[in-house]
Design an enzyme around this catalytic site. Structure first.
Site, PDB file in Angstrom:
ATOM      1  N   GLY A 170       0.901  -1.010   0.001  1.00 47.25           N
ATOM      2  CA  GLY A 170      -0.078   0.001  -0.268  1.00 47.25           C
ATOM      3  C   GLY A 170       0.682   1.027  -0.059  1.00 47.25           C
ATOM      4  N   CYS A 171       0.418   2.176  -0.304  1.00 52.89           N
ATOM      5  CA  CYS A 171       1.110   3.872  -0.662  1.00 52.89           C
ATOM      6  C   CYS A 171       1.395   4.364   0.587  1.00 52.89           C
ATOM      7  CB  CYS A 171       0.184   4.729  -1.162  1.00 52.89           C
ATOM      8  SG  CYS A 171      -1.204   4.670  -0.698  1.00 52.89           S
ATOM      9  N   TYR A 172       0.561   3.951   2.095  1.00 48.77           N
ATOM     10  CA  TYR A 172       1.191   4.431   2.951  1.00 48.77           C
ATOM     11  C   TYR A 172       2.203   4.422   3.833  1.00 48.77           C
ATOM     12  CZ  TYR A 172      -2.675   7.800   3.458  1.00 48.77           C
ATOM     13  OH  TYR A 172      -3.765   9.450   2.906  1.00 48.77           O
TER      14      TYR A 172
END
Lengths: 342, 342, 342, 342
Positions: C145-147
């Protein structure tokens, strides 16, 4: 508080801005708030910035819920206002923020909206010659479109004084709130931030006939209008850049004097000092239109620029300004003239 | 790698973008990087987005530091290029991203820049009729201004084919990077976010004579130009909305065909499918210009819109494109055609 | 070109970014592009910034249309990848940009996604200890995921070296593209411009268990994670501010040295020079993560900050990086390291 | 109008916001406006959004020009207020928007500002326990910093009730106006749009000791504070995300009840309904602070979020609120509670 107001379409951007202004209005008390699909919701869930109204519950938009107020503001999808207004009776001031009653020409309406023409109401741009008088005591008001507000205010002094040819070009940059709150892919933040894009190009935008109507009336002769709206990455604001060929003999001094004279007594429209050009940030949240004008000698053209907040002077502020006139209140009641900047 | 390049003004926005493109160029190797007040700094402190060059140290901008490269890109304040170019010798390709050598008319230069005219170099807009041939093998190139790039690409097919009257109005929305990196109060983020504002109105902008020169050359007759730039809240991008009266007998089909024909073989300029209007986000970081055109029958006007990235096609990409031609490389070498979106 | 790639979900933001990167990839050729509701459309109508692919037509997302490529990138709503991957066979490299195969713990999956757990694939963050080796030659990859990409890269050197207590607080500002292209009211430009807002507060965001998994693995012990995402008005970018108590005896020099050592050979993750803090603009469109770290002596805390482009290193760039490893290509093939700035 | 006010630093952002609010204040009339380098200019050239004051001319900032008013608002660079206040006499209410008199600890001042400590004035955050009483009738007020306003309002109910450990982490996203109007390269629109960046990391920001002072006072014991400000692309607004370990036995219900109870009667600070998280847009131009709180059971942490407009509640609104108390006016006089949104 002398008067009560109902707001239909209170969950949208126009309705929310009417409410923000009414919250600061010394003479108008807020009554019924109505909505379509959002009826039954707390206003706080939809307009969380209107803290004092957070616990008001939205009712259905019907003539019944709106009845019994001194003034009703309609902020509805077009085509919906006539039926409601009819049932509200002539004692109620009805101020329509939508397009339904703006155009005098049924053919133009039909061409741009594709539905039967509802009629024509007094046009809520008090700054136009003769308009203020027509709005005093009116029971029905058609609030101008946001683009026509900006462009008409920028051009009317030149056209009214016959300083330019009746062939104008208007390119207006607008923030996104003019497109409303219904979610569409091209209005996503991801799409609009960092991007400018033209739309409704080539005379397709529905504000086109309203421009033609306004400017022709002011000029006293048919005016040809080329209008292109440009969406730019800001929530609010319209900057209209307007140009027309100057007539032979028109001097820059004459232009300036015409604008000065025609705007001198206006409470909300201001000609800026020479060399200062309007920015939309100077009008955020205010009912102000800021105007500047120059003559491009080499191009033989007048260039006039106006900045407004599309939701305030361009919609809800214009609505309240006209409502003030209709109700016999001071025209400036409850209308901010200072913007929130930076 | 066949060639080496030096970049003068490497700490600014234009210089930084030249470097970004050269980092992806298969045939050009980056050599000396120079600056004025920032000489002695690591590039990483000034252009942290150019990670591979972070440890390059900026040298003084002098002819000596720039000499010995196959191509020198100048991204300097105006008035500085002539002295440097003179000392670089004719074997070096000199590509000037500034204004010094764009104008053919010394009077126009003097009027808008107030300094002696440095001369005239081949104009780096290969898409103009005859330009590509003049740029092949050229040793000097004047990179067009960002606004003239957008507006000229939007209008030249119509003017070259005689479809419109030679009286054009251009209103161009621009991101802030065109104004450069020198800090000025009106360019602060606090000021520009949420605001649109016109400037250089009434023919005052320095790109005015460049527009006139380009469009008159294309039309084969003097073209009157009214140009208004509008600053809008985005870092990059120009959207030029251009309009001119259609000549009698000009049909929408003829207009479309002219644009199609004149842009068909262009690698970087694209006519969009009918009904799709360009947005600047479609060009971010790419050397692409996207064009659309319509005829407004009611207004009797053609409206053409072009979107570019002012720093890429509008400056550094145009510079590299012309350098490619000058060096005998494929015109498209090292130039991105896909944008970073959203 | 040695390899062919198909992209499922080519009309969305993640799919579009995969395509942008593949267009510049020297070893991978673009094959089938598929979509759900947008199947049958020209890509140009949906991803107009990908000019070279404008005329590609989107096919239905099915295993059949995706089959026959060397690598398949899945950018689909969660829950859709397993069925497709199963039918693609083990000879195809399948890189899932979605969440389906990221978590090892079925209970955590169930708790946060409310559906059956599809399984666990090698985790596509090559910078983690041991990860690069697991990705070389892998046939399945779960893209982080990006976070978690941003936060894990910011914190892993400190946790891996035991410099901080296993109790971290992460507050990450993100651009809006992470929320995707499906139009929702709170993602409208009018809503997000000028506004910052937290969401998924209190451990509710689905990236929570991924953070816990990553950081615990690195620390070799359970790590407690408090994660709050904050939506800010920009299309792209994540800035993760991460903090944890320093362990007794941990010096600022030891911290710096740990980060230097663990990131020294990374092609895409860079520790900035002391005193320079990462900005997301330094990473726009690049596969780069920029990291900085400090010790707050008074608070007894390490503060590490990482900036990435959520769509590039945070999604599509990470996907291509892992695909490169899986296919036996140089890890950096086709991946930009310079950002588009300003 | 009972009172007159002078504003020193009327050309800056804080001074401009004080003026915007005073223009709508029913009990305070605007008197002298002063500036440093901008003395002699029309206010309209510097604060064009304050239309009604356009023709006011800025005087020099001296005790003489400021004398003779009931209240003087100082919006000056730090270190300048003491000398002026001394000469204004005890009958004048002096409200300092700067930092000079915020800190009680001379050492903390010295450490963070590097100059002699001017003294300590009553702290203008009426919502803190006991503060309102101290401000009633006060002749001197130190307006809190914008970050401490947001973070303190978010955390004080939890600390005052002993629900969390005295070890807090605050990460606050801020718009750019907090950095003022002096042009600096990193504050250019080109730099800040599209970018988020942390600064003053590791305890270096000057608001650090103010946080420690506020929160320790509320907790009745030393509180350790880790504070990281993050600059995000919006002109106004602070969103403070604050977290601290919950003490054993603290339930989510107890937390909610503490916030409800401590904020129930506050006119400007509101606990939002459960599940609604504050956005800065909900506070633009209003003196409102919106707060929400949650307990992350897995992480064992309370997370509290507050949104304010940094120039309104965070500076000028807080100043007017305290001035109202000092002058014996209703605390809410002239202070907007509805925001301008979208």
């Amino acid at each position: 508080m002398g008067f009560t107001a109902a707001v239909a379409g209170a969950s949208g951007y126009a309705g929310g801005e009417v409410l923000r202004l009414l919250l600061g209005h010394p003479e108008i008390e807020i009554g019924a708030l109505t909505a379509g699909g959002n009826a039954g919701s707390r206003l706080g869930a939809l307009q969380p910035h209107l803290v004092p109204l957070a616990d008001h519950v939205l009712q259905e938009t019907t003539a019944d819920t709106l009845a019994g107020h001194d003034v009703v503001f309609l902020a509805l999808p077009h085509g919906r206002s006539a039926a409601i207004a009819e049932r509200l009776g002539e004692s109620t001031v009805v101020v329509d923020c939508g397009a339904d009653f703006r155009l005098a020409d049924p053919d133009a309406w039909q061409r741009f909206y594709g539905s039967p023409h509802a009629g024509t109401w007094p046009y809520g741009l008090p700054e136009l010659p003769g308009a203020r008088e027509r709005l005093r005591g009116a029971r029905r008001v058609a609030v101008p479109g946001c683009y026509p507000t900006a462009g008409t205010l920028a051009l009317f002094p030149a056209l009214a004084d016959g300083l330019v040819e009746p062939d104008v070009v208007i390119v207006a940059a607008s923030g996104t709130s003019g497109a409303g709150k219904a979610p569409k892919p091209h209005l996503l933040g991801s799409e609009v931030m960092g991007s400018a894009t033209a739309y409704g190009v080539g005379g397709a935008h529905r504000h086109n006939p309203e421009f033609t109507q306004n400017l022709s009336a002011v000029a006293g002769a048919p005016v040809t209008v080329s209008f292109t709206p440009v969406l730019v990455p800001m929530p609010r604001g319209i900057l209209a850049t307007c140009t027309a060929p100057v007539r032979p003999g028109t001097t820059a001094a004459a232009v300036r004097e015409a604008y000065r004279r025609r705007l001198a007594d206006e409470p909300f429209v201001h000609l800026l000092p020479e060399g200062t050009w309007p920015a939309t940030s100077m009008t955020l949240g205010a009912n102000t239109a800021l105007v500047q004008v120059a003559v491009d000698e080499a191009a033989g053209r007048l260039v006039a620029v106006a900045a407004i907040d599309n939701l305030t002077k361009g919609t809800a502020g214009g609505a309240v300004q006209s409502a003030n006139l209709a109700l016999g209140l001071p025209e400036t009641s409850g209308l901010p003239v200072s913007a929130v900047a930076p």
